[in-house]
Write a protein that holds these residues in place. Structure first.
Motif, PDB file in Angstrom:
ATOM      1  N   LEU A 222     -50.828  10.335  59.323  1.00 55.03           N
ATOM      2  CA  LEU A 222     -49.677  10.425  58.644  1.00 55.03           C
ATOM      3  C   LEU A 222     -48.560  11.296  59.357  1.00 55.03           C
ATOM      4  O   LEU A 222     -48.338  12.546  59.548  1.00 55.03           O
ATOM      5  CB  LEU A 222     -49.946  10.879  57.322  1.00 55.03           C
ATOM      6  N   ALA A 223     -47.489  10.529  60.052  1.00 55.52           N
ATOM      7  CA  ALA A 223     -46.485  11.106  60.896  1.00 55.52           C
ATOM      8  C   ALA A 223     -45.563  12.160  60.274  1.00 55.52           C
ATOM      9  O   ALA A 223     -45.325  13.277  60.823  1.00 55.52           O
ATOM     10  CB  ALA A 223     -45.784  10.113  61.469  1.00 55.52           C
ATOM     11  N   LYS A 224     -45.271  11.847  58.825  1.00 52.00           N
ATOM     12  CA  LYS A 224     -44.345  12.885  58.202  1.00 52.00           C
ATOM     13  C   LYS A 224     -44.999  14.243  58.052  1.00 52.00           C
ATOM     14  O   LYS A 224     -44.478  15.189  58.157  1.00 52.00           O
ATOM     15  CB  LYS A 224     -43.786  12.507  56.978  1.00 52.00           C
ATOM     16  N   SER A 225     -46.204  14.308  57.662  1.00 55.16           N
ATOM     17  CA  SER A 225     -46.888  15.446  57.213  1.00 55.16           C
ATOM     18  C   SER A 225     -47.886  15.907  58.424  1.00 55.16           C
ATOM     19  O   SER A 225     -48.439  17.235  58.420  1.00 55.16           O
ATOM     20  CB  SER A 225     -47.967  15.030  56.248  1.00 55.16           C
ATOM     21  N   GLY A 226     -48.160  15.058  59.564  1.00 55.49           N
ATOM     22  CA  GLY A 226     -48.964  15.524  60.625  1.00 55.49           C
ATOM     23  C   GLY A 226     -50.202  15.786  60.162  1.00 55.49           C
ATOM     24  O   GLY A 226     -51.095  16.232  61.055  1.00 55.49           O
ATOM     25  N   ARG A 227     -50.720  15.063  59.123  1.00 53.31           N
ATOM     26  CA  ARG A 227     -52.072  15.023  58.724  1.00 53.31           C
ATOM     27  C   ARG A 227     -52.883  13.796  59.298  1.00 53.31           C
ATOM     28  O   ARG A 227     -52.175  12.722  59.407  1.00 53.31           O
ATOM     29  CB  ARG A 227     -52.229  14.914  57.197  1.00 53.31           C
ATOM     30  N   THR A 228     -54.180  13.719  59.379  1.00 52.87           N
ATOM     31  CA  THR A 228     -54.744  12.804  59.749  1.00 52.87           C
ATOM     32  C   THR A 228     -55.850  12.393  58.434  1.00 52.87           C
ATOM     33  O   THR A 228     -56.474  13.424  58.013  1.00 52.87           O
ATOM     34  CB  THR A 228     -55.818  12.845  61.061  1.00 52.87           C
ATOM     35  N   VAL A 229     -56.071  11.157  58.177  1.00 53.02           N
ATOM     36  CA  VAL A 229     -56.986  10.838  56.976  1.00 53.02           C
ATOM     37  C   VAL A 229     -58.092   9.877  57.528  1.00 53.02           C
ATOM     38  O   VAL A 229     -57.565   8.729  58.350  1.00 53.02           O
ATOM     39  CB  VAL A 229     -56.100  10.326  55.749  1.00 53.02           C
ATOM     40  N   THR A 230     -59.321  10.012  56.934  1.00 54.25           N
ATOM     41  CA  THR A 230     -60.334   9.092  57.546  1.00 54.25           C
ATOM     42  C   THR A 230     -60.358   8.087  56.606  1.00 54.25           C
ATOM     43  O   THR A 230     -60.437   8.440  55.251  1.00 54.25           O
ATOM     44  CB  THR A 230     -61.610   9.942  57.784  1.00 54.25           C
ATOM     45  N   VAL A 231     -60.351   6.993  56.818  1.00 49.40           N
ATOM     46  CA  VAL A 231     -60.368   5.825  55.876  1.00 49.40           C
ATOM     47  C   VAL A 231     -61.958   5.220  56.239  1.00 49.40           C
ATOM     48  O   VAL A 231     -62.047   4.578  56.998  1.00 49.40           O
ATOM     49  CB  VAL A 231     -59.488   4.626  56.130  1.00 49.40           C
ATOM     50  N   PRO A 232     -62.607   5.440  54.907  1.00 45.77           N
ATOM     51  CA  PRO A 232     -64.119   4.820  55.138  1.00 45.77           C
ATOM     52  C   PRO A 232     -64.236   3.332  55.155  1.00 45.77           C
ATOM     53  O   PRO A 232     -63.252   2.870  54.699  1.00 45.77           O
ATOM     54  CB  PRO A 232     -64.582   5.437  53.563  1.00 45.77           C
ATOM     55  N   ALA A 233     -65.230   3.139  55.537  1.00 44.21           N
ATOM     56  CA  ALA A 233     -65.578   1.718  55.525  1.00 44.21           C
ATOM     57  C   ALA A 233     -65.346   0.786  54.287  1.00 44.21           C
ATOM     58  O   ALA A 233     -65.031  -0.348  54.346  1.00 44.21           O
ATOM     59  CB  ALA A 233     -66.936   1.365  56.102  1.00 44.21           C
ATOM     60  N   ASP A 234     -65.726   1.471  53.059  1.00 45.82           N
ATOM     61  CA  ASP A 234     -65.866   0.563  51.810  1.00 45.82           C
ATOM     62  C   ASP A 234     -64.407   1.233  51.091  1.00 45.82           C
ATOM     63  O   ASP A 234     -64.400   1.048  49.756  1.00 45.82           O
ATOM     64  CB  ASP A 234     -67.091   1.146  50.841  1.00 45.82           C
ATOM     65  N   LYS A 235     -63.434   1.656  51.512  1.00 50.78           N
ATOM     66  CA  LYS A 235     -62.305   1.858  51.000  1.00 50.78           C
ATOM     67  C   LYS A 235     -60.735   1.452  51.801  1.00 50.78           C
ATOM     68  O   LYS A 235     -61.072   1.482  53.100  1.00 50.78           O
ATOM     69  CB  LYS A 235     -61.995   3.349  50.618  1.00 50.78           C
ATOM     70  N   SER A 236     -59.774   1.305  51.155  1.00 47.37           N
ATOM     71  CA  SER A 236     -58.703   0.896  51.639  1.00 47.37           C
ATOM     72  C   SER A 236     -57.748   2.003  52.226  1.00 47.37           C
ATOM     73  O   SER A 236     -58.142   3.319  51.933  1.00 47.37           O
ATOM     74  CB  SER A 236     -57.954   0.067  50.592  1.00 47.37           C
ATOM     75  N   ILE A 237     -56.776   1.883  53.068  1.00 49.05           N
ATOM     76  CA  ILE A 237     -56.007   2.861  53.346  1.00 49.05           C
ATOM     77  C   ILE A 237     -55.400   3.659  52.244  1.00 49.05           C
ATOM     78  O   ILE A 237     -55.115   4.867  52.187  1.00 49.05           O
ATOM     79  CB  ILE A 237     -54.937   2.291  54.327  1.00 49.05           C
ATOM     80  N   LEU A 238     -54.787   2.788  51.495  1.00 46.73           N
ATOM     81  CA  LEU A 238     -54.068   3.320  50.175  1.00 46.73           C
ATOM     82  C   LEU A 238     -55.040   4.333  49.446  1.00 46.73           C
ATOM     83  O   LEU A 238     -54.606   5.389  48.935  1.00 46.73           O
ATOM     84  CB  LEU A 238     -53.737   2.004  49.368  1.00 46.73           C
ATOM     85  N   GLU A 239     -56.262   3.634  49.241  1.00 44.52           N
ATOM     86  CA  GLU A 239     -57.191   4.676  48.200  1.00 44.52           C
ATOM     87  C   GLU A 239     -57.433   6.013  49.086  1.00 44.52           C
ATOM     88  O   GLU A 239     -57.621   7.086  48.469  1.00 44.52           O
ATOM     89  CB  GLU A 239     -58.600   3.866  48.068  1.00 44.52           C
ATOM     90  N   ALA A 240     -57.711   5.980  50.421  1.00 43.38           N
ATOM     91  CA  ALA A 240     -57.884   7.017  51.393  1.00 43.38           C
ATOM     92  C   ALA A 240     -56.774   8.055  51.112  1.00 43.38           C
ATOM     93  O   ALA A 240     -56.731   9.381  50.929  1.00 43.38           O
ATOM     94  CB  ALA A 240     -58.323   6.880  52.536  1.00 43.38           C
TER      95      ALA A 240
END
Length: 316
Positions: free
Chosen positions: A237-255
């Motif tokens: 996430l460029a604005k916050s500098g955070r990295t989020v892992t998207v699990p295999a069973d969820k969407s980017i939005l959900e993660a």
């Protein structure tokens, strides 16, 4: 959560179990203002207690509604929407509801055949009620695994009598209803079908020789959000500098939502464009039905799309 200014707060004033897996909810506007009328086949998009946006067909004639009534099936592979409705949407809770929409409206015809499978009965029940009130000629075929799992079955038997044909297959594909006799010859009628994908695929395949527009479908899952061969990946996430892992069973939005970042969404099925996000890096696997070809290098719909390889960098 969503930031849709068109959504209104509605309180759950009634809840009853229709089957072991389907629960009916009655909703009333908290501001006391009149509810927007709707036609049979209409649906509303609801922000479920989990934050996921889900579409549910409205039950009732919709002419002068004092309440909105929906029926929610608890999906075995729920990613949070239906399960949170069953577990957390108790009487007294307030939820956000968007105005009714209708992509499955009745057209004028001399006769109608209504086909329902499982939870797909909700718009079909509403259509049949309106057609009966208007004195129209129609028949209903209602398919389910068993009588116990058929929502509104007893009410429909009383309301529609011989017009209603019920078929239970006990979950055995060999016992599935044979629709061919209804479609072998082109008839001067319109067909409306709502139910699980195998049912609608069958109706689509056997009605290919019918004129365009005669056979109509309602499908709230036009995009397969999660597939069996999906794998986890990271999103920066460029604005916050955070990295989020998207699990295999969820969407980017959900993660992203679960990580605490607020995002805008509506359909969560790749069809409305609300969650459109600027893509800054990575190789996306586009699964939406919205982006134009010249947008796919610069944007991604985070409700359905994923990374082909590696990760993605988003303007969030």
């Amino acid at each position: 959560m969503t930031e849709d200014t068109n959504a209104r707060a509605m309180k759950i004033t009634g809840r009853r179990d229709l089957t072991p897996y389907i629960t009916e909810f009655t909703l009333v506007a908290t501001d006391g203002a009149p509810l927007e009328p709707y036609g049979p086949g209409a649906h509303v998009t609801i922000e479920t207690p989990s934050g996921a946006m889900r579409r549910y067909s409205l039950v009732g004639d919709g002419l002068d509604p004092q309440t909105y009534v929906i029926a929610v099936k608890r999906e075995r592979e729920s990613r949070g929407g239906s399960s949170s409705m069953h577990e957390q949407a108790e009487v007294g809770r307030t939820i956000k509801v968007q105005p009714p929409e209708n992509n499955f409206s009745l057209k004028s015809a001399p006769k109608y055949l209504l086909i329902a499978g499982g939870i797909g009965v909700t718009p079909i029940y509403s259509m049949a009620s309106r057609l009966a009130a208007d004195g129209k000629d129609f028949d209903i075929i209602y398919c389910s695994r068993s009588a116990e799992e058929a929502a509104y079955l007893s009410d429909m038997k009383v309301a529609f009598g011989r017009r209603l044909k019920v078929h239970h297959d006990d979950g055995d594909p060999a016992k599935a209803y044979d629709f061919w006799d209804h479609f072998a010859e082109i008839k001067n009628m319109h067909v409306y079908c709502c139910g699980p994908k195998p049912l609608m695929d069958e109706i689509l395949s056997i009605s290919g020789h019918w004129p365009e527009g005669r056979v109509n479908f309602e499908d709230f899952k036009p995009v397969e959000v999660v597939r069996v061969d999906d794998v986890a990946f990271d999103v920066e996430l460029a604005k916050s500098g955070r990295t989020v892992t998207v699990p295999a069973d969820k969407s980017i939005l959900e993660a992203v939502r679960e990580s605490g970042v607020k995002t805008t969404s509506s359909c969560e099925s790749g069809t409305c464009g609300s969650c459109k996000c600027r893509l800054l890096g990575g190789d996306p696997d586009h699964r939406d039905m919205v982006l134009m070809d010249d947008e796919r290098d610069d944007f991604v719909m985070i409700c359905v799309s994923r990374a082909k390889t590696g990760g993605l960098v988003l303007d969030l």
